[in-house]
Motif scaffolding. Structure first.
Motif, short mmCIF file in Angstrom:
data_model
loop_
_atom_site.label_atom_id
_atom_site.label_comp_id
_atom_site.label_asym_id
_atom_site.label_seq_id
_atom_site.Cartn_x
_atom_site.Cartn_y
_atom_site.Cartn_z
N LYS A 92 39.57 30.56 48.95
CA LYS A 92 40.80 30.71 48.17
C LYS A 92 41.82 29.61 48.47
CE LYS A 92 40.29 35.71 47.62
NZ LYS A 92 40.84 37.05 47.97
N ALA A 93 41.75 29.04 49.66
CA ALA A 93 42.67 27.95 50.04
C ALA A 93 41.87 26.92 50.84
CB ALA A 93 43.85 28.48 50.84
N PRO A 94 41.10 26.08 50.18
CA PRO A 94 40.28 25.11 50.90
C PRO A 94 41.11 24.27 51.87
CG PRO A 94 39.69 25.14 48.58
CD PRO A 94 40.93 25.97 48.71
N PRO A 95 40.68 24.14 53.13
CA PRO A 95 41.49 23.46 54.14
C PRO A 95 41.23 21.96 54.25
CG PRO A 95 39.62 24.50 55.20
CD PRO A 95 39.49 24.79 53.72
N CYS A 96 40.82 21.33 53.14
CA CYS A 96 40.44 19.93 53.16
C CYS A 96 41.29 19.10 52.22
CB CYS A 96 38.97 19.77 52.80
SG CYS A 96 37.88 20.68 53.92
#
Length: 223
Positions: A92-96
């Motif tokens: 839901k919130a890609p950390p890239c």
């Protein structure tokens, strides 16, 4: 500033290392981070709105977690981590970084290769190469921690180029996307823990940028 630069470099290395480890994997073992006391005693004053808001959110979240059993508190935060950053399916919130820096919302994009090259130039390599993009926020923060540690013990004149590199990293590879990332984490989070943590990281980067600019200005005056 009352602290020596050596003390500041140590603090930066510690802060970035803590943030990086908290975001590269779900938090397990050190459950003090789920307590109000931990965040009320955080070793950095609320130097800007993001730090203030992030700490307030973490204290509020910890108050709710403290009402649960230790096992349940860990489970709730781990579920939030998995949903936000791993999946199942699309996180839901890609950390890239690359996900936020191109219109196609791609992983392993241009910034991932740029970060891989930056790691290589500093004699470093991600242990998760080919599995996790090098522009993962945890890896970018860990690089800042490593670079800050390298400043300790160097003459100030030799620190300038390393500080310039860190300013570039902060501006080009973190502050350029962390605001949108923070919005997504807050929007889709379940406990609010990671929303508070990302906002705190955002604030620390803003605080740090001012600090490094102060260091550069003081060296220009000496030069």
């Amino acid at each position: 500033m009352t602290n020596s630069w050596s003390e500041i470099w140590n603090l930066r290395a510690s802060l970035y290392g803590f943030l990086a480890n908290s975001l590269l994997d779900p938090i397990q073992g050190d459950n003090t981070v789920f307590t109000q006391k931990f965040w009320r005693n955080f070793p950095l004053d609320a130097a800007n709105d993001q730090i203030k808001s992030g700490l307030e959110q973490l204290i509020l979240c910890s108050a709710s977690l403290e009402e649960l059993s230790e096992e349940k508190a860990i489970e709730n935060v781990m579920v939030e981590y998995t949903s936000l950053f791993l999946g199942p399916g699309h996180p839901k919130a890609p950390p890239c970084e690359s996900f936020y820096r191109n219109g196609e919302r791609l992983f392993f994009g241009r910034t991932a290769f740029a970060m891989k090259e930056t790691l290589y130039q500093n004699g470093l390599e991600s242990k998760r190469k080919n599995k996790q993009p090098e522009d993962h926020i945890g890896i970018e923060l860990m690089l800042l921690s490593v670079l800050s540690s390298q400043l300790i013990g160097l003459e100030e004149s030799k620190q300038v180029s390393l500080v310039k590199e860190q300013l570039f990293l902060i501006d080009e590879h973190l502050l350029s996307w962390i605001n949108e990332f923070c919005e997504q984490v807050k929007l889709h989070g379940s406990t609010g823990f990671y929303g508070g943590l990302i906002e705190l990281a955002w604030g620390i980067l803003l605080w740090d940028r001012e600090l490094l600019e102060e260091f550069m200005a003081s060296n220009e005056q000496v030069g």
